[in-house]
Enzyme design. Sequence first.
Site, short mmCIF file in Angstrom:
data_model
loop_
_atom_site.label_atom_id
_atom_site.label_comp_id
_atom_site.label_asym_id
_atom_site.label_seq_id
_atom_site.Cartn_x
_atom_site.Cartn_y
_atom_site.Cartn_z
N ASP A 45 0.84 -1.20 0.00
CA ASP A 45 0.00 0.00 0.00
C ASP A 45 0.88 1.26 0.00
OD1 ASP A 45 0.82 -0.17 2.63
OD2 ASP A 45 -1.19 0.06 3.51
N SER A 46 2.21 1.06 -0.02
CA SER A 46 3.13 2.17 -0.29
C SER A 46 2.83 2.77 -1.66
CB SER A 46 4.59 1.68 -0.24
OG SER A 46 4.78 0.56 -1.08
N ASP A 88 -0.90 -6.14 0.28
CA ASP A 88 -1.35 -5.49 1.51
C ASP A 88 -2.86 -5.32 1.53
OD1 ASP A 88 0.92 -4.90 3.06
OD2 ASP A 88 1.35 -3.06 1.95
N LYS A 116 -1.06 -9.33 3.43
CA LYS A 116 -0.30 -8.78 4.55
C LYS A 116 -1.20 -7.83 5.33
CE LYS A 116 3.45 -5.97 3.94
NZ LYS A 116 3.07 -4.70 4.60
N GLU A 118 -1.35 -5.27 8.95
CA GLU A 118 -0.56 -4.58 9.97
C GLU A 118 -1.25 -4.70 11.33
OE1 GLU A 118 0.15 -0.50 8.91
OE2 GLU A 118 1.02 -1.03 6.97
N GLU A 185 9.20 -3.93 10.65
CA GLU A 185 9.67 -2.66 10.08
C GLU A 185 10.19 -1.74 11.17
OE1 GLU A 185 7.02 -0.81 7.26
OE2 GLU A 185 8.08 1.10 7.32
O1 KIV Z 1 3.67 -1.06 1.51
C1 KIV Z 1 4.87 -1.42 1.56
O2 KIV Z 1 5.67 -1.18 0.64
C2 KIV Z 1 5.30 -2.15 2.75
C3 KIV Z 1 6.78 -2.38 2.92
C4 KIV Z 1 7.51 -1.13 3.20
C5 KIV Z 1 7.05 -3.41 3.96
O3 KIV Z 1 4.49 -2.53 3.55
NA NA Z 2 2.46 -1.59 3.33
#
Ligand code: KIV
Ligand code: NA
EC number: 2.1.2.11
Length: 269
Positions: A45-46, A88, A116, A118, A185
């Site tokens: 989600d980056s 994510d 993934k 959080e 992280e």
């Molecule tokens: O969204 C992302 O790119 C991430 C990584 C930085 C672990 O969750």
């Molecule tokens: Na992320």
Amino acid sequence: MSPISIRTLQNMKEQQEKFTVLTAYDATFAQLAADAGVEVLLVGDSLGNVLQGHDSTLPVTVADMAYHTASVARGNRRAARPALIMTDLPFMSYGTVEQGLESARAVMQAGAQMVKLEGDDWLVPLVEALSRQGVPVCAHLGLTPQSVNKFGGYRVQGRDEAAADAMVEHSRALADAGADILLLECVPNALAERITQAVNVPVIGIGAGAATDAQVLVMHDMLGLNTGRTPKFVKNFMADGRNVQQAFAAYVEEVKAGTFPGEEHGFAS
Ligand code: KIV
Ligand code: NA
């Protein structure tokens, strides 16, 4: 060669062989990364930051994640050895078990092979429910960017003893609940090492030192395409006149050899 699966990654942990994770958001870079030997493509989600231009990951939707997952899956299929695709679940899309199952359905049907999430031990019921439905899970602990407002900024987590002990306990609880992978992280190197030894599932690190079973970076960061402040844990693999393919290969090689991350990329305490 057969595609990378969670069994491949589990075996690599057992053999103490490091694996490499890189974010991917489109078909072209997904195929190039898999062809360079990246084992896991993270549709992170980056993308809210690096593709959409937001200041955080909070505006990203499940539909955004499904769209980019489908693109990554199409590119990955053309690679000589397809990587595992991890996607994510975005902000507030898994606050309840029901909602988490529905969000996971959307990204898995778009081509993800693992989701993934959080959080810490509050994720246990959702991890159990997803496992029952056949959805592999990576639990992301430490600096969890979806909670940036609660943290009051992007800062290293688990620095004091109580917080470190709690993170070890939460990691164990998530692995026991059925999480197949953990991701840490921005935690001190020693804590990441402790967690990597405490659980028998693979542990991926970013800003967590060299002792974890794997490393992850945001693609734009490792290609030196950072427009803001460069985090301490980032290395620019485009330096030395490399092209993109060579930069991906150098990243894979340095993770395997244990030369990335170096001392300068981690947090001693
Ligand atoms: O969204 C992302 O790119 C991430 C990584 C930085 C672990 O969750
Ligand atoms: Na992320």
